[in-house]
Design an enzyme around this catalytic site. Structure first.
Site, PDB file in Angstrom:
ATOM      1  CE  LYS A 265      -3.763  -1.922   2.864  1.00 53.40           C
ATOM      2  NZ  LYS A 265      -4.899  -1.819   1.935  1.00 53.40           N
ATOM      3  NE  ARG A 339     -10.886 -10.071  -1.225  1.00 49.39           N
ATOM      4  CZ  ARG A 339     -11.262  -9.177  -2.120  1.00 49.39           C
ATOM      5  NH1 ARG A 339     -11.668  -9.553  -3.316  1.00 49.39           N
ATOM      6  NH2 ARG A 339     -11.276  -7.877  -1.822  1.00 49.39           N
TER       7      ARG A 339
HETATM    8  N1  BES Z   1      -7.937  -4.036   4.834  1.00 54.36           N
HETATM    9  C1  BES Z   1      -8.184  -3.616   3.508  1.00 54.36           C
HETATM   10  C2  BES Z   1      -9.540  -2.913   3.353  1.00 54.36           C
HETATM   11  C3  BES Z   1      -9.662  -1.592   4.040  1.00 54.36           C
HETATM   12  C4  BES Z   1      -9.374  -0.415   3.372  1.00 54.36           C
HETATM   13  C5  BES Z   1     -10.114  -1.519   5.343  1.00 54.36           C
HETATM   14  C6  BES Z   1      -9.509   0.791   4.010  1.00 54.36           C
HETATM   15  C7  BES Z   1     -10.249  -0.313   5.980  1.00 54.36           C
HETATM   16  C8  BES Z   1      -9.955   0.844   5.316  1.00 54.36           C
HETATM   17  C9  BES Z   1      -8.170  -4.822   2.562  1.00 54.36           C
HETATM   18  O1  BES Z   1      -7.324  -5.848   2.926  1.00 54.36           O
HETATM   19  C10 BES Z   1      -7.707  -4.328   1.237  1.00 54.36           C
HETATM   20  O2  BES Z   1      -6.588  -3.926   1.139  1.00 54.36           O
HETATM   21  N2  BES Z   1      -8.597  -4.371   0.251  1.00 54.36           N
HETATM   22  C11 BES Z   1      -8.287  -3.932  -1.067  1.00 54.36           C
HETATM   23  C12 BES Z   1      -8.801  -4.969  -2.026  1.00 54.36           C
HETATM   24  C13 BES Z   1      -8.306  -4.793  -3.431  1.00 54.36           C
HETATM   25  C14 BES Z   1      -6.811  -5.069  -3.518  1.00 54.36           C
HETATM   26  C15 BES Z   1      -9.069  -5.734  -4.336  1.00 54.36           C
HETATM   27  C16 BES Z   1      -8.990  -2.596  -1.286  1.00 54.36           C
HETATM   28  O3  BES Z   1     -10.082  -2.408  -0.766  1.00 54.36           O
HETATM   29  O4  BES Z   1      -8.394  -1.740  -1.930  1.00 54.36           O
HETATM   30 MN    MN Z   2      -5.318  -5.543   2.188  1.00 55.00          MN
END
Ligand code: BES
Ligand code: MN
Ligand code: ZN
Length: 487
Positions: A265, A339
């Site tokens: 990230k 997931r």
């Molecule tokens: N933990 C994150 C989701 C999240 C984002 C929670 C912001 C709280 C605040 C999750 O693991 C994630 O990174 N999801 C990605 C999925 C994508 C790579 C398909 C997302 O939401 O960008």
């Molecule tokens: Mn994630």
């Protein structure tokens, strides 16, 4: 903080303050105070612009009379007042008393007669949630102030008792969520689960990284293997005495930190990712409360705990991984890790053959794009069960909104893979494709509700019973459901 019912004459109250909740445009309840206080409040109301809108609080200093101050707390229009209005008003009041350094208060609502259990409970929850702060890492402790005693006028004792258990469980969850990744990692989270189980007499099984592999939970193992701290699988059980009315599994996403892994990230998005364990922390809060409430329900608390880090041993895009239920997952993006871990926790939960599964997961940013940051996405394979949860959520004030699971063309996006299922479904409908991915791991015939709590698990601002940081979202709604079944 002590919360108690007060059944004596209002005029005989000897604490520091009286707090009067009033509907918008109706300050008549002021007349219930002693004559001296009534006169003082009325004089102040003549010059102050106080309407009684929700969130408005007017302090009337009454030094020299029976109490030092009277607080008028607006709760808005009578027809709009709900259980959660009382919870929010109570929290706002406590925050104000804390700021004003007022030690005690007697809370009166505009209602006549004995307060029903639900409203007493909401007022109690609001007071305990509203007094929450996370300041253990502030070295200077001087300006800490706690409101010591809240008396609820003609409050119902069972409501106070339950409200205390619910709110303390939620605050416990908030404490855990607020702990950073260098304090809570998969191992220390499992130790906390063990400690909790010992304190409250719950069954507890912790599986280490070796057992995780032996049990075929390669999805959890893969997500965790890029971290210096190995993954843990946590299973807490509450069994009632006598026959259980239902068997329920509560499953929480437990990423103690989510860096994104190799699909790392950017800094702005990585900040606050200690909150990616919010679902897991909610599970622990729920188990803590269940052990005290002792409902006629068998409750399983299940957490797949891991840290998502980039490393020479990290899992990678293109990897194909076998989950506990035998399905193969192809990794498209290592940042869609929640997931993947839950593929195993949901498979494990399903093997227990529960009647119901509720899972809570800070799963997708897409859910926040769809619903805003204050509402959880709700997804289900069982409309009747979902209706019950939605109905309860209206009372707890934990906003949920159902998103559809019936778009078979959208479902194909996670099927476009060399394996059984792909761990992302593209940009559009990202919260839904994530939920569809989870559904692959829910056993046949089990009623399942998935709550995507990415938004409401964390608050960026102080609001009503929330302060900046972990909110403990989901704890009270799940507990209400459990108590509805077997309370
Ligand atoms: N933990 C994150 C989701 C999240 C984002 C929670 C912001 C709280 C605040 C999750 O693991 C994630 O990174 N999801 C990605 C999925 C994508 C790579 C398909 C997302 O939401 O960008
Ligand atoms: Mn994630
Ligand atoms: Zn995550």
């Amino acid at each position: 903080m002590e919360v108690k019912s007060y059944r004596d004459d209002i005029k005989a109250y000897k604490g520091k303050s009286i707090s009067l909740m009033v509907y918008e445009g109706d300050t008549r309840p002021v007349g219930r105070l002693s004559k001296g206080l009534v006169n003082r409040v009325k004089k102040v109301l003549e010059v102050e612009d106080f309407k009684g809108k929700e969130g408005e609080i007017l302090k009337v200093p009454t030094v020299g009379l029976s109490v030092n101050a009277v607080y008028l707390v607006g709760i808005g229009k009578k027809e709009k007042v709900s259980e959660d209005t009382y919870r929010r008003a109570s929290a706002n009041l406590i925050k104000r008393l804390k700021k004003d350094k007022v030690e005690s208060t007697l809370v009166l609502t505009p209602r006549r007669g004995d307060l029903p259990e639900e409203i007493t409970k909401a007022l109690t929850e609001g007071a305990i949630l509203g007094s929450y702060s996370f300041d253990k890492y502030k070295s200077k402790k001087e300006d800490r102030f706690e409101v010591k005693e809240v008396l609820i006028y003609r409050g119902e004792d069972k409501g106070i008792e339950k409200g205390r258990i619910f709110a303390e469980a939620q605050n416990y969850t908030r404490n855990l969520v607020n702990e950073p990744g260098n304090v809570i990692n998969p191992v220390t989270l499992s130790e906390e689960a063990k400690r909790l189980a010992e304190e409250y007499g719950l069954e507890c099984r912790i599986y280490d990284e070796k057992e995780i592999q032996e049990m075929g939970m390669m999805a959890l193992y893969s997500v965790g293997k890029g971290s210096a701290t190995p993954p843990r699988f946590i299973h807490l059980t509450y069994r009632p005495q006598g026959k259980a009315k239902e068997r329920i599994a509560i499953v929480g996403k437990g990423l103690t930190f989510d860096s994104g892994g190799l699909n790392i990230k950017p800094g702005d998005y990585m900040r606050n990712m200690k909150m990616d364990k919010s679902g897991a922390c909610a599970v622990l809060g729920i188990m803590k409360a269940v052990a005290q409430l002792k409902p006629q329900v068998e409750v399983h608390g299940i957490i797949a705990a891991a840290e998502n880090m980039p490393d020479g041993n990290a899992y990678r895009p293109d990897d194909v991984i076998r989950a506990k239920n035998g399905k193969y997952i192809e990794i498209d993006n290592t940042d869609a890790e929640g997931r993947v871990t839950m593929a195993d926790s949901l498979s494990y939960a399903s093997e227990l053959k529960p009647d119901k599964i509720i899972d809570m997961a800070t799963l997708t940013g897409a859910c926040m794009v769809a619903l805003g940051e204050y509402t959880a996405g709700l997804f289900t394979n069982a409309p009747d069960f979902a209706e019950e949860i939605k109905e309860i959520a209206k009372r707890t004030g934990e906003r949920v909104w159902e998103l559809p699971m019936d778009d078979e063309r959208l479902r194909k996006k996670i099927k476009n893979t060399v394996a059984d299922v792909l761990n992302t479904g593209g940009r559009y409908g990202g919260a839904i494709t994530a939920a569809m991915f989870l559904e692959e791991f829910v056993g046949e015939g089990i009623k399942w509700v998935h709550l995507d709590i990415a938004g409401p698990a964390w608050s960026k601002e102080d609001y009503a019973y929330y302060t900046k940081g972990g909110t403990g979202f989901g704890v009270r709604t799940c507990l209400e459901y459990i108590m509805k079944v077997g309370g």
